[in-house]
Write a protein that holds these residues in place. Structure first.
Motif, PDB file in Angstrom:
ATOM      1  N   GLU A   5       0.829  -1.198   0.000  1.00 37.18           N
ATOM      2  CA  GLU A   5       0.000   0.000   0.000  1.00 37.18           C
ATOM      3  C   GLU A   5       0.870   1.257   0.000  1.00 37.18           C
ATOM      4  O   GLU A   5       1.951   1.264   0.579  1.00 37.18           O
ATOM      5  N   CYS A  21      -2.402   0.282  -4.259  1.00 39.89           N
ATOM      6  CA  CYS A  21      -1.787  -1.004  -3.940  1.00 39.89           C
ATOM      7  C   CYS A  21      -1.001  -1.474  -5.163  1.00 39.89           C
ATOM      8  O   CYS A  21      -1.578  -1.643  -6.252  1.00 39.89           O
ATOM      9  N   TRP A  37      -9.818  -4.075  -0.714  1.00 40.01           N
ATOM     10  CA  TRP A  37      -9.396  -3.136   0.324  1.00 40.01           C
ATOM     11  C   TRP A  37     -10.150  -3.466   1.606  1.00 40.01           C
ATOM     12  O   TRP A  37     -11.384  -3.647   1.597  1.00 40.01           O
ATOM     13  N   LEU A  81      -7.819   2.778  -4.233  1.00 38.52           N
ATOM     14  CA  LEU A  81      -9.016   3.068  -3.450  1.00 38.52           C
ATOM     15  C   LEU A  81      -9.185   4.565  -3.340  1.00 38.52           C
ATOM     16  O   LEU A  81      -8.233   5.276  -3.022  1.00 38.52           O
ATOM     17  N   TYR A  94      -5.311   0.692   6.732  1.00 39.85           N
ATOM     18  CA  TYR A  94      -5.894   0.210   5.481  1.00 39.85           C
ATOM     19  C   TYR A  94      -4.985  -0.847   4.863  1.00 39.85           C
ATOM     20  O   TYR A  94      -3.774  -0.625   4.713  1.00 39.85           O
ATOM     21  N   CYS A  96      -4.495  -3.691   1.565  1.00 43.78           N
ATOM     22  CA  CYS A  96      -4.946  -4.307   0.329  1.00 43.78           C
ATOM     23  C   CYS A  96      -4.679  -5.808   0.454  1.00 43.78           C
ATOM     24  O   CYS A  96      -3.752  -6.231   1.148  1.00 43.78           O
TER      25      CYS A  96
END
Length: 123
Positions: A5, A21, A37, A81, A94, A96
């Motif tokens: 990411e 990603c 995600w 995203l 976050y 991926c």
């Protein structure tokens, strides 16, 4: 398959969060793979945001559908995203992730994960 990411660690409220990603060791167009995600807010469990599959089709968590967009760049082997109109409640790590099984994507047990990136929404 390795995933990484990247993106800003701090986003202001009402702005758009954008994360990328980068995938290595495999192609995002490989049949049957879905590229997802997922996030984990502080002190809470994992939450699925959405995915884009090998054909480019997307599907989003209904809770965030109106604010979410996932796209891809096949020339760079990346998927992105975008989460609009963020609030402090969007603060999270976050991730991926990817798997050939859509079921594993949805139940948050995909085989391949990025290391995660912290995103803080604050003014």
């Amino acid at each position: 398959v390795q995933l990484q990411e990247s993106g800003p660690g701090l986003v202001k409220p009402s702005q758009t969060l954008s994360l990328t990603c980068t995938v290595s060791g495999g192609s995002i167009t490989t049949n049957y793979y879905s590229w997802s995600w997922i996030r984990q807010p502080p002190g809470k469990g994992l939450e699925w945001i959405g995915y884009i599959d090998y054909s480019g089709s997307t599907f989003y968590n209904p809770s965030h559908k109106s604010r979410t967009s996932i796209s891809r760049d096949t020339s760079k082997n990346q998927f992105t995203l975008q989460l609009s109109s963020v609030t402090p409640e969007d603060t999270a790590v976050y991730f991926c992730a990817a798997d050939q099984s859509l079921h594993k994507i949805v139940v948050l047990t995909p085989e391949f994960w990025g290391q995660g990136t912290q995103v803080t929404v604050s003014s």
